[in-house]
Design a protein around this motif. Structure first.
Motif, PDB file in Angstrom:
ATOM      1  N   SER A   1      32.850  43.250  35.059  1.00  0.00           N
ATOM      2  CA  SER A   1      31.939  44.206  35.690  1.00  0.00           C
ATOM      3  C   SER A   1      32.668  45.183  36.611  1.00  0.00           C
ATOM      4  O   SER A   1      32.094  46.186  37.036  1.00  0.00           O
ATOM      5  CB  SER A   1      30.860  43.460  36.491  1.00  0.00           C
ATOM      6  OG  SER A   1      31.446  42.775  37.593  1.00  0.00           O
ATOM      7  N   TRP A   2      33.935  44.889  36.935  1.00  0.00           N
ATOM      8  CA  TRP A   2      34.652  45.720  37.895  1.00  0.00           C
ATOM      9  C   TRP A   2      35.164  47.036  37.306  1.00  0.00           C
ATOM     10  O   TRP A   2      34.984  48.098  37.912  1.00  0.00           O
ATOM     11  CB  TRP A   2      35.804  44.919  38.500  1.00  0.00           C
ATOM     12  CG  TRP A   2      36.595  45.676  39.520  1.00  0.00           C
ATOM     13  CD1 TRP A   2      37.865  46.151  39.409  1.00  0.00           C
ATOM     14  CD2 TRP A   2      36.164  46.076  40.823  1.00  0.00           C
ATOM     15  NE1 TRP A   2      38.263  46.798  40.544  1.00  0.00           N
ATOM     16  CE2 TRP A   2      37.227  46.771  41.431  1.00  0.00           C
ATOM     17  CE3 TRP A   2      34.969  45.915  41.534  1.00  0.00           C
ATOM     18  CZ2 TRP A   2      37.146  47.290  42.717  1.00  0.00           C
ATOM     19  CZ3 TRP A   2      34.881  46.435  42.813  1.00  0.00           C
ATOM     20  CH2 TRP A   2      35.957  47.112  43.396  1.00  0.00           C
ATOM     21  N   PRO A   3      35.817  47.045  36.127  1.00  0.00           N
ATOM     22  CA  PRO A   3      36.340  48.315  35.606  1.00  0.00           C
ATOM     23  C   PRO A   3      35.220  49.305  35.283  1.00  0.00           C
ATOM     24  O   PRO A   3      34.139  48.925  34.838  1.00  0.00           O
ATOM     25  CB  PRO A   3      37.073  47.897  34.321  1.00  0.00           C
ATOM     26  CG  PRO A   3      37.309  46.441  34.450  1.00  0.00           C
ATOM     27  CD  PRO A   3      36.158  45.914  35.247  1.00  0.00           C
ATOM     28  N   THR A   4      35.499  50.570  35.507  1.00  0.00           N
ATOM     29  CA  THR A   4      34.567  51.617  35.095  1.00  0.00           C
ATOM     30  C   THR A   4      34.761  51.962  33.627  1.00  0.00           C
ATOM     31  O   THR A   4      33.873  52.532  32.996  1.00  0.00           O
ATOM     32  CB  THR A   4      34.778  52.882  35.946  1.00  0.00           C
ATOM     33  OG1 THR A   4      36.158  53.299  35.823  1.00  0.00           O
ATOM     34  CG2 THR A   4      34.465  52.601  37.409  1.00  0.00           C
ATOM     35  N   LEU A   5      35.921  51.601  33.079  1.00  0.00           N
ATOM     36  CA  LEU A   5      36.204  51.800  31.660  1.00  0.00           C
ATOM     37  C   LEU A   5      37.072  50.660  31.167  1.00  0.00           C
ATOM     38  O   LEU A   5      38.171  50.442  31.683  1.00  0.00           O
ATOM     39  CB  LEU A   5      36.926  53.133  31.423  1.00  0.00           C
ATOM     40  CG  LEU A   5      37.395  53.404  29.984  1.00  0.00           C
ATOM     41  CD1 LEU A   5      36.189  53.549  29.060  1.00  0.00           C
ATOM     42  CD2 LEU A   5      38.259  54.659  29.924  1.00  0.00           C
ATOM     43  N   CYS A   6      36.591  49.916  30.196  1.00  0.00           N
ATOM     44  CA  CYS A   6      37.355  48.811  29.624  1.00  0.00           C
ATOM     45  C   CYS A   6      36.651  48.338  28.353  1.00  0.00           C
ATOM     46  O   CYS A   6      35.484  47.937  28.409  1.00  0.00           O
ATOM     47  CB  CYS A   6      37.486  47.649  30.612  1.00  0.00           C
ATOM     48  SG  CYS A   6      38.461  46.264  29.981  1.00  0.00           S
ATOM     49  N   ASP A   7      37.349  48.386  27.236  1.00  0.00           N
ATOM     50  CA  ASP A   7      36.771  47.967  25.956  1.00  0.00           C
ATOM     51  C   ASP A   7      36.954  46.453  25.816  1.00  0.00           C
ATOM     52  O   ASP A   7      37.959  45.981  25.290  1.00  0.00           O
ATOM     53  CB  ASP A   7      37.446  48.706  24.805  1.00  0.00           C
ATOM     54  CG  ASP A   7      36.715  48.527  23.484  1.00  0.00           C
ATOM     55  OD1 ASP A   7      35.981  47.523  23.348  1.00  0.00           O
ATOM     56  OD2 ASP A   7      36.882  49.375  22.591  1.00  0.00           O
ATOM     57  N   ARG A   8      35.966  45.716  26.295  1.00  0.00           N
ATOM     58  CA  ARG A   8      36.052  44.250  26.265  1.00  0.00           C
ATOM     59  C   ARG A   8      36.176  43.730  24.836  1.00  0.00           C
ATOM     60  O   ARG A   8      36.964  42.810  24.566  1.00  0.00           O
ATOM     61  CB  ARG A   8      34.824  43.645  26.947  1.00  0.00           C
ATOM     62  CG  ARG A   8      34.808  42.119  26.928  1.00  0.00           C
ATOM     63  CD  ARG A   8      33.644  41.564  27.726  1.00  0.00           C
ATOM     64  NE  ARG A   8      33.660  40.118  27.760  1.00  0.00           N
ATOM     65  CZ  ARG A   8      32.816  39.374  28.474  1.00  0.00           C
ATOM     66  NH1 ARG A   8      31.900  39.961  29.232  1.00  0.00           N
ATOM     67  NH2 ARG A   8      32.903  38.046  28.459  1.00  0.00           N
TER      68      ARG A   8
END
Length: 266
Positions: free
Chosen positions: A75-82
């Motif tokens: 939930s922390w990154p503003t952009l991250c392709d989990r």
């Protein structure tokens, strides 16, 4: 397959190179008790060798301490392709020697993700090695003979997965750029490389100023590569702020007076 299958047991003994046992194989087959004991011994030997192999490969990977991906705060990154990161953890990219590039500012979890990839590779039976770009290029640049350089390049070419961390945090000379290009070229379409960087590829000319090989270096690295960008405020800064807030809260709590403490103890 039954553990008492003579053909399977003989194959296992051959794979373990237990030539003394194989020389007496007719005696093993002559007794059910012998066959049962040999099956147990082979199981022990295979398990112990697998354990030792895992310990050796983990030691040689030089991963150090790192946070498991299960503890990553998505939930922390503003952009991250989990989905992309979790797909990489299946290690399918190793099958065709594809590369992985993790891009983002300092402290967003690039190194943590790279270490988890290397750890999963080792658990799956592969060899892996983690090293920072500074340590790698610094070591290669100090070698003063062609034979020593060839041996060291072979050392870094060999692992199934090589993690080169922190490309872009320092600037390097043309010599360093040539060495990295040589290493990436040797690994190209042979073994997978994971690179973490805080710079977009368009900015690598600033990392390796005036190096003629930068375009070719990026071309080989990017061919069939999975690029994952992570944008966030630094996790380390976040954790430091949370720790400071906890300490401030603890200091703000009123200490129990001596009278209250005596009353509470009665």
């Amino acid at each position: 397959m039954s553990e008492h299958d003579p053909t399977a047991l003989r194959t296992q003994a051959d794979e373990l190179r237990l030539y003394g046992l194989l020389a007496h194989w007719p005696e093993v087959l002559a007794s059910p008790e012998h066959l049962h004991s040999v099956a147990q011994w082979l199981g022990w030997e295979a398990a112990e060798r697998a354990r030792r192999s895992l310990e050796r490969r983990l030691r040689e990977a030089r991963l150090g301490r790192f946070k498991p991906l299960a503890d990553f705060d998505w939930s922390w990154p503003t952009l991250c392709d989990r989905a992309a990161l979790e797909d990489l953890m299946t290690l399918d990219f190793l099958k065709d020697a594809s590369n992985v590039v993790l891009v983002g500012p300092n402290g967003v979890g690039k190194t943590m993700c790279a270490c988890n990839l290397a750890f999963q590779a080792v658990l799956a039976g592969h060899t892996a090695l983690f090293i920072t770009a500074g340590a790698l290029l610094g070591e290669l640049a100090t070698l003063d003979s062609d034979s020593a350089l060839r041996r060291r390049l072979a050392h870094y070419t060999a692992p199934d997965l090589l993690v080169i961390d922190e490309v872009g945090y320092l600037s390097y000379s043309n010599r360093h750029a040539d060495l990295l290009f040589e290493l990436i070229s040797r690994r190209y379409q042979r073994n997978s490389t994971v690179v973490t960087t805080n710079r977009a590829f368009a900015e690598w000319g600033e990392v390796f100023p005036a190096a003629a090989c930068v375009v070719s270096l990026v071309d080989r690295l990017m061919h069939r590569a999975e690029v994952v960008r992570i944008e966030a405020r630094s996790f380390r800064q976040k954790e430091a702020e949370e720790r400071a807030a906890r300490k401030s809260s603890e200091r703000a709590r009123p200490a129990a007076s001596p009278a209250r403490a005596r009353k509470a103890s009665t």
